[in-house]
Design a protein around this motif. Structure first.
Motif, short mmCIF file in Angstrom:
data_model
loop_
_atom_site.label_atom_id
_atom_site.label_comp_id
_atom_site.label_asym_id
_atom_site.label_seq_id
_atom_site.Cartn_x
_atom_site.Cartn_y
_atom_site.Cartn_z
N ASP A 192 7.60 -9.19 -6.05
CA ASP A 192 7.09 -9.53 -4.72
C ASP A 192 6.09 -10.68 -4.78
N GLY A 193 6.32 -11.59 -5.69
CA GLY A 193 5.43 -12.73 -5.86
C GLY A 193 5.75 -13.87 -4.91
N ASN A 194 5.40 -15.07 -5.35
CA ASN A 194 5.56 -16.26 -4.52
C ASN A 194 6.35 -17.36 -5.21
N GLY A 195 7.10 -17.02 -6.24
CA GLY A 195 7.93 -18.01 -6.91
C GLY A 195 7.20 -18.82 -7.96
N ARG A 196 6.05 -18.35 -8.41
CA ARG A 196 5.31 -19.08 -9.44
C ARG A 196 5.90 -18.78 -10.81
N CYS A 197 6.12 -19.82 -11.60
CA CYS A 197 6.78 -19.66 -12.89
C CYS A 197 6.01 -20.37 -14.00
N HIS A 198 5.94 -19.72 -15.13
CA HIS A 198 5.44 -20.33 -16.37
C HIS A 198 6.43 -19.94 -17.46
N ILE A 199 7.26 -20.88 -17.87
CA ILE A 199 8.37 -20.55 -18.76
C ILE A 199 8.39 -21.52 -19.92
N ASN A 200 8.49 -20.97 -21.12
CA ASN A 200 8.60 -21.78 -22.33
C ASN A 200 9.44 -21.04 -23.35
N GLN A 250 12.59 -2.24 -14.95
CA GLN A 250 11.31 -1.54 -14.87
C GLN A 250 10.60 -1.81 -13.55
N ALA A 251 10.61 -3.08 -13.12
CA ALA A 251 9.91 -3.44 -11.88
C ALA A 251 10.55 -2.77 -10.67
N LEU A 252 11.85 -2.57 -10.68
CA LEU A 252 12.53 -1.93 -9.56
C LEU A 252 12.11 -0.48 -9.37
N GLY A 253 11.74 0.16 -10.46
CA GLY A 253 11.26 1.54 -10.36
C GLY A 253 12.30 2.47 -9.78
N SER A 254 11.93 3.22 -8.74
CA SER A 254 12.81 4.23 -8.16
C SER A 254 13.96 3.63 -7.35
N LYS A 255 13.83 2.35 -6.97
CA LYS A 255 14.81 1.64 -6.14
C LYS A 255 14.85 2.13 -4.69
N ARG A 256 13.93 2.97 -4.31
CA ARG A 256 13.91 3.45 -2.93
C ARG A 256 13.62 2.30 -1.96
N LEU A 280 0.82 -1.21 0.00
CA LEU A 280 0.00 0.00 0.00
C LEU A 280 0.85 1.27 0.00
N PHE A 281 1.99 1.22 0.67
CA PHE A 281 2.84 2.41 0.79
C PHE A 281 3.70 2.62 -0.45
N ALA A 282 4.35 1.56 -0.90
CA ALA A 282 5.35 1.70 -1.96
C ALA A 282 4.89 1.20 -3.31
N GLY A 283 3.75 0.52 -3.37
CA GLY A 283 3.20 0.12 -4.66
C GLY A 283 3.70 -1.23 -5.15
N GLU A 284 3.11 -1.63 -6.27
CA GLU A 284 3.47 -2.90 -6.88
C GLU A 284 4.81 -2.79 -7.59
N ARG A 285 5.47 -3.91 -7.69
CA ARG A 285 6.71 -3.96 -8.48
C ARG A 285 6.54 -5.05 -9.54
N ARG A 286 5.70 -4.72 -10.49
CA ARG A 286 5.43 -5.62 -11.61
C ARG A 286 5.81 -4.94 -12.91
N ALA A 287 6.20 -5.74 -13.87
CA ALA A 287 6.53 -5.18 -15.18
C ALA A 287 6.29 -6.25 -16.24
N GLU A 288 6.01 -5.78 -17.43
CA GLU A 288 5.89 -6.65 -18.59
C GLU A 288 6.70 -6.05 -19.73
N VAL A 289 7.39 -6.91 -20.44
CA VAL A 289 8.19 -6.47 -21.58
C VAL A 289 7.88 -7.37 -22.78
N ARG A 290 7.65 -6.76 -23.90
CA ARG A 290 7.50 -7.49 -25.16
C ARG A 290 8.64 -7.09 -26.08
N ARG A 291 9.41 -8.05 -26.51
CA ARG A 291 10.54 -7.78 -27.40
C ARG A 291 10.33 -8.61 -28.67
N THR A 292 10.16 -7.90 -29.77
CA THR A 292 9.91 -8.58 -31.04
C THR A 292 10.92 -8.12 -32.08
#
Length: 383
Positions: free
Chosen positions: A213-221, A271-277, A188-200
Motif C-alpha cells: 500500500d505504498g506510493n511506488g517508491r523503489c530502491h533496486i540494485n 507474506q504481505a498479503l496475509g489473510s487475503k481478506r 487502521l481496520f485491516a493493518g499494514e501489508r508490509r513484509a521483508e524477506v532475506r534469502r541467503t
C-alpha cells in the motif's frame, strides 16, 4: 485491556483549512475533508479507539480571532460529526501564538499529560492523525505513531532535504502518509501489508522489502541494470514501495541472481498479503507501442504459469531472454499465484517491459482491499 487513542488534528484533517488566514471563523468557511464522515464513522463503530481532538487555534479569544467567530463553525462541525456517529472523548484546544512557546501547544504535550505515563493507555498502539510535520512530531513526543494526512513525505526529512527544522527521525514514527481517508480507515481496520524477506545461499544474498500500500517508491540494485529497470516497473506501476538489494555470483552468470530474486520477491508478496481478506484476488492487459501484453493472475493459492511470449534476441541489455520465463515461474511458485502471460509485438524491449508493467497493474488490481466487504474472495472458504 489498555485503551488506544486516535489523537486527531482538526484543521486540514477533519475540515479543510482556510487557505488565506487559516482561521475557520465563519460558517461559510466550513468544509469537511473529503470522505472523512464515512471513514471516521466506520472507525468509531468498528474499532476500539478513543477519539481525542488536539488543535492549535492561534490567538483564539484575542481581537484578531474573537471567540464569537470561532464557536458557531466549530459547534456546527461537532454537531454534524455527531450526527454521523463521530463523537470525541476529549477536546484539547490550545489558544497560544507560535512565538509564545507554550507547553500546551502542539507538538508539545502539555494538553495531554493525563495520557502520559498512565497505565490505562496503550500509547505505542495509538496514533496521531494530522496534516503537518508538527503532528508527526507530536506522535513522537507521545510515544505513539503518526498517520500523516499529506502525501509529501519529504516534509518529514531534515530541513537540508526540503523538510522543516526539527524533522529528524519523524519518518520513523510515520506509519502511513496519504491524503485519502479511505486509506486511513483501511490501515487502521485491516493493518499494514508490509513484509521483508532475506534469502541467503552460497550463490546469492538478497534482501526484499515490500509495502503493498505504498506510493511506488523503489530502491533496486541487483547488479543487472536491465533487471533493475524491469523490477522498478513492478513498484512504480503497481503502487507499491519496493526495495531489492542483491549480491549474486554474476561472475558465474545471471541465472542465480534472477531466479533467487524472483523467489524472494514472491515470498515477500505472499507474506504481505496475509489473510487475503477483502482483496480483489484477480487481475490486466496493456499496450506498449507495437506490443500488446497480457498478464492475468489469481492469488488463489495454487501456483501455475502459462507463458506465451517468444523472444528472438538472446539478450536484452545484460539480461538473457531465456531467464524471463524462469523469473515468472519462480515468482509464481513463491507467491502462490496463477500467472497467465501473453505478449505480441516486434520490439523485444517493449515486449518484456510491457509484460512487467502489465504484471504491476495486475498486482495493483488484485491486491486492492475493500474493508467494507472484508471477506475471503473464495467459495471454498480458504485461499
Amino acid at each position: 485491556m489498555k485503551k488506544k487513542i486516535l489523537f486527531i488534528d482538526r484543521d486540514g484533517t477533519l475540515v479543510i483549512e482556510p487557505p488565506i488566514d487559516y482561521q475557520l471563523d465563519s460558517l461559510e468557511k466550513l468544509e469537511f475533508y473529503p470522505k472523512v464522515m464515512r471513514n471516521l464513522g466506520f472507525i468509531r463503530s468498528k474499532l476500539d479507539f478513543e477519539f481525542v481532538m488536539v488543535t492549535n487555534q492561534d490567538g483564539l479569544g484575542t481581537p484578531s480571532f474573537p471567540e464569537e467567530t470561532f464557536w458557531p463553525a466549530h459547534n456546527l462541525m461537532m454537531k454534524t460529526l455527531a450526527g454521523e456517529g463521530i463523537t470525541f472523548d476529549d477536546i484539547c484546544i490550545d489558544r497560544s501564538m507560535p512565538q509564545d512557546n507554550a507547553p500546551t501547544r502542539k507538538p508539545r504535550t502539555g494538553m495531554l499529560t493525563r495520557y502520559l505515563d498512565n497505565p490505562e493507555y496503550d500509547l505505542p498502539g495509538s496514533f496521531v492523525i494530522g496534516d503537518r510535520p508538527t503532528d508527526v512530531e507530536l506522535a513522537k513526543n507521545l510515544g505513539c505513531r503518526a498517520i500523516f494526512l499529506n502525501d509529501n513525505i519529504d516534509l518529514l526529512n531534515p530541513v537540508t532535504q526540503g523538510g522543516e527544522a526539527g524533522c529528524e527521525g519523524l519518518k520513523d514514527v510515520c506509519a502511513l502518509a496519504t491524503t485519502d481517508w479511505d486509506r486511513v480507515a483501511e490501515f487502521l481496520f485491516a493493518g499494514e501489508r508490509r513484509a521483508e524477506v532475506r534469502r541467503t545461499t552460497k550463490e546469492t544474498d538478497i534482501h526484499v522489502a515490500l509495502d503493498l500500500d505504498g506510493n511506488g517508491r523503489c530502491h533496486i540494485n541487483t547488479g543487472l541494470g536491465f533487471f533493475d529497470h524491469m523490477l522498478e516497473q513492478i513498484g512504480k506501476h503497481g503502487g507499491m514501495d519496493l526495495e531489492i538489494s542483491v549480491k549474486g555470483d554474476l561472475y558465474v552468470d545471471e541465472h542465480h541472481t534472477i531466479e533467487d530474486t524472483a523467489l524472494a520477491l514472491g515470498e515477500c508478496i505472499a507474506q504481505a498479503l496475509g489473510s487475503k481478506r477483502g482483496i480483489e484476488r484477480y487481475g490486466y492487459a496493456l499496450p506498449m507501442d507495437d506490443c500488446l501484453c497480457q498478464v492475468c493472475l489469481d492469488f488463489g493459492g495454487r501456483p501455475w504459469l502459462v507463458w506465451n511470449a517468444v523472444f528472438k534476441r538472446e539478450r536484452i541489455g545484460d539480461m538473457p531472454t531465456e531467464m524471463f520465463l524462469h523469473f515468472f515461474k519462480s515468482l509464481s511458485d513463491a507467491a502462490r499465484m496463477n500467472l497467465n502471460i501473453k505478449a505480441e509485438g516486434e520490439n523485444e524491449h517493449h515486449k518484456i517491459e510491457g509484460i512487467f508493467k502489465a504484471l504491476a497493474r495486475a498486482l495493483k488490481m488484485a491486491v486492492k482491499r475493500d474493508i467494507y466487504h472484508y471477506e475471503l474472495p473464495s467459495s471454498k472458504g480458504v485461499l
